[in-house]
Design an enzyme around this catalytic site. Structure first.
Site, PDB file in Angstrom:
ATOM      1  N   CYS A  46      10.110 -10.182  -2.819  1.00 41.35           N
ATOM      2  CA  CYS A  46      10.703 -10.999  -1.761  1.00 41.35           C
ATOM      3  C   CYS A  46      11.129 -12.358  -2.327  1.00 41.35           C
ATOM      4  O   CYS A  46      12.233 -12.843  -2.054  1.00 41.35           O
ATOM      5  CB  CYS A  46       9.687 -11.177  -0.628  1.00 41.35           C
ATOM      6  SG  CYS A  46      10.394 -11.796   0.909  1.00 41.35           S
ATOM      7  N   GLY A  52      -2.757  15.268 -12.115  1.00 40.76           N
ATOM      8  CA  GLY A  52      -3.267  15.429 -10.763  1.00 40.76           C
ATOM      9  C   GLY A  52      -4.700  15.934 -10.675  1.00 40.76           C
ATOM     10  O   GLY A  52      -5.303  15.902  -9.612  1.00 40.76           O
ATOM     11  N   CYS A  67      13.859 -12.439   3.399  1.00 43.00           N
ATOM     12  CA  CYS A  67      14.857 -12.145   2.371  1.00 43.00           C
ATOM     13  C   CYS A  67      15.912 -11.148   2.848  1.00 43.00           C
ATOM     14  O   CYS A  67      16.786 -10.755   2.073  1.00 43.00           O
ATOM     15  CB  CYS A  67      14.191 -11.638   1.091  1.00 43.00           C
ATOM     16  SG  CYS A  67      13.698  -9.920   1.171  1.00 43.00           S
ATOM     17  N   CYS A  93       8.416  -8.717   3.688  1.00 43.66           N
ATOM     18  CA  CYS A  93       8.101  -7.807   2.584  1.00 43.66           C
ATOM     19  C   CYS A  93       6.618  -7.899   2.242  1.00 43.66           C
ATOM     20  O   CYS A  93       6.078  -9.002   2.114  1.00 43.66           O
ATOM     21  CB  CYS A  93       8.872  -8.193   1.318  1.00 43.66           C
ATOM     22  SG  CYS A  93      10.644  -7.936   1.383  1.00 43.66           S
ATOM     23  N   CYS A 124      13.584  -7.721   6.457  1.00 42.26           N
ATOM     24  CA  CYS A 124      12.604  -8.759   6.133  1.00 42.26           C
ATOM     25  C   CYS A 124      13.104 -10.095   6.693  1.00 42.26           C
ATOM     26  O   CYS A 124      14.253 -10.481   6.471  1.00 42.26           O
ATOM     27  CB  CYS A 124      12.414  -8.851   4.628  1.00 42.26           C
ATOM     28  SG  CYS A 124      11.427 -10.277   4.111  1.00 42.26           S
TER      29      CYS A 124
END
Ligand code: ZN
Lengths: 304, 196
Positions: A279, A39, A251, A273, A248
């Site tokens: 997808c 980080g 899908c 998506c 979606c």
């Protein structure tokens, strides 16, 4: 677009993956420090790349420094492999390194991304490289680098909490939806890059190594595998990942990040998506969304 | 005098060696194979030589411990292949090559970085006779799912106490790369360690 795996012949006009060996060594050293201090933003001497800043020069330099002849590279922008930015970066590495490229998340050893983390769970053998425009999560609160560096050193993140709490006072909830700040291994507050906060939970305990490169700002940072990544929040206002009211349209997935797309001149729209590979894979498995038959080829692609 | 040869294919061999070191630091306790440089002058080990040639250059002063400093061919080899100058004191070194790892100086003698720049620290490359035999350590922390075990033959006997003291300095501290006969492992400053 069909999933594809291609192998190009590298150009001999460049060193492998474009960067000279001295530059790679410098970037590699920065990457090792970034992994050892999760980080923390490691300064590095970012090089001019044959593409404008804003096109992911930091991510490109990180990828170029780690890439080997046996890697398979996937490049995504907003979850898609076929956007201009992703295509140009993929072509850049095909031309300069000759490595195999792929659109299949599961087949990739290195995935360079702008804005999204793939929906498919990443594995121990993968590295996710983020293109980062602004690495400093405190930048909008304190413009001076000397000051933000001291704030990180002192673990003084009060301003960040004040900013998030002002959100709550104004909106009733934390309004930040992109680049939502996280704390890494209980120590450094980190900008996850402009990914949607929907993806923040995927960074926590991720099996893959996550590397972040900011070219213009000359910073590299990292999240090692299986490292704690916690979205900042408050006891009375816990972090909530974005949830969608829709499935979606292509899908039928209800667990993915959706983009709203315009489907025709009459203002028709649908939610699909953002991760196009995921997808297409779901449709190939037989999942069918409500509007799959009606979606234009430009949106559904050939997998429809 | 002739200096021993290094990488035959510098671009790809350095890349492979780097990825091994990167994976070792990202996943403490894992053993990452490295093809060593067999012509490295004794007592510099072939794997330690490969790591040094991959990472060091004119920007990174490099410290040699007493056994390595005793053979001038080692300094010549490093200088010829990397351009790195030899650091007079461990506290000035970006990298430290340690042939006698069991007798390595106190980690606090090396560069530990600062609170604002904890990356300005020494990375120690410790030569290990074996990464298969020797005392076992239990590791936890970033890069490790739960706990894992590392076995290394040549660490100082008080390594657990030394690394606990190093860990207490976080984000400052040194990072260790363990160079075995044909592989590397690593102990970054984040790793929590106890005797297994
Ligand atoms: Zn979908």
């Amino acid at each position: 677009m069909n999933a594809m795996i291609s192998t190009a012949t590298p150009s001999t006009a460049y060193n492998f993956a474009y960067l000279d060996e001295q530059t790679k060594r410098m970037i590699r050293r920065a990457i090792l420090k970034a992994i050892a201090i999760p980080g923390y933003q490691v300064p590095f001497a970012s090089r001019e790349m044959p593409m404008p800043y804003g096109w992911g020069t930091g991510g490109v330099q990180v990828t170029a420094a780690i890439l080997g002849a046996n890697d398979r590279l996937k490049v995504i922008d907003q979850g898609a492999d076929d956007t201009t930015n992703a295509v140009s970066i993929r072509k850049f590495f095909e031309k300069t390194s000759g490595v195999a490229t792929t659109t299949l998340t599961a087949d990739a050893t290195i995935i360079q991304t702008r804005h999204r983390i793939p929906e498919k769970e990443l594995t121990e053998t993968q590295v996710l490289v983020y293109q980062v425009p602004i690495p400093e999560p405190l930048r909008f609160l304190e413009p001076r680098e000397t000051e933000t560096r001291v704030m990180h050193a002192l673990e003084d993140y009060g301003l960040m909490h004040v900013k998030l709490y002002e959100d709550i006072a104004t909106h009733g909830h934390i309004a930040t939806t992109y680049a939502y700040p996280v704390k890494v291994e209980g120590r450094y507050v980190m900008d996850p890059s402009p990914t949607p906060k929907f993806d923040n939970p995927k960074m926590d305990d991720c099996a893959a190594l996550q590397l972040f490169g900011a070219g213009r700002e000359k910073r590299i940072y990292a999240v090692p595998p299986h490292t704690s990544v916690v979205s900042l929040d408050f006891e009375d206002h816990p972090f909530e990942a974005t949830k969608f009211d829709h499935a979606c349209a292509l899908c039928a997935a209800t667990h993915t990040y959706l983009d709203e797309v315009i489907t025709d001149d009459a203002g028709g729209r649908m939610f699909v998506c953002s991760d196009t590979d995921h997808c297409e894979e779901r449709r190939a498995e037989g999942h069918r969304g409500d509007l799959l038959g009606e979606a234009p080829a430009a949106i559904a692609g050939s997998a429809a | 005098m002739a200096v021993a040869l290094a990488f035959a294919d510098p671009v790809h061999e350095a890349q492979r060696t780097f990825r091994a070191v990167m994976n070792a630091l990202a996943r403490p306790g894992t053993i990452q194979p490295v093809a060593g440089l067999l012509d490295a002058p004794a007592p510099l080990s072939s794997v330690a030589a490969a790591v040094a040639l991959t990472l060091a250059d004119y920007e990174t002063p490099l410290f040699l411990d007493a056994p390595l400093a005793a053979n001038p061919d080692v300094a010549r080899y490093i200088a010829f292949h990397t351009g790195a100058r030899i650091a007079a004191a461990p506290s000035q070194a970006s990298f430290a090559l340690i042939a006698d790892a069991a007798s390595v100086a106190d980690f606090a003698d090396f560069a530990l970085g600062t609170d604002t720049y904890p990356d300005r620290s020494t990375t120690l490359i410790l030569q290990m006779e074996s990464l298969m035999a020797g005392p076992s350590l239990t590791l936890a922390g970033p890069g490790i799912k739960g706990e894992t075990t590392l076995t290394a033959s040549s660490l100082p006997s008080d390594i657990v106490e030394r690394l606990a003291a190093n860990r207490a300095l976080f984000p400052r501290g040194v990072d260790l790369i363990l160079a075995g006969p044909d592989a590397v492992a690593a102990l970054p400053r984040t790793t929590r360690i106890r005797s297994a």
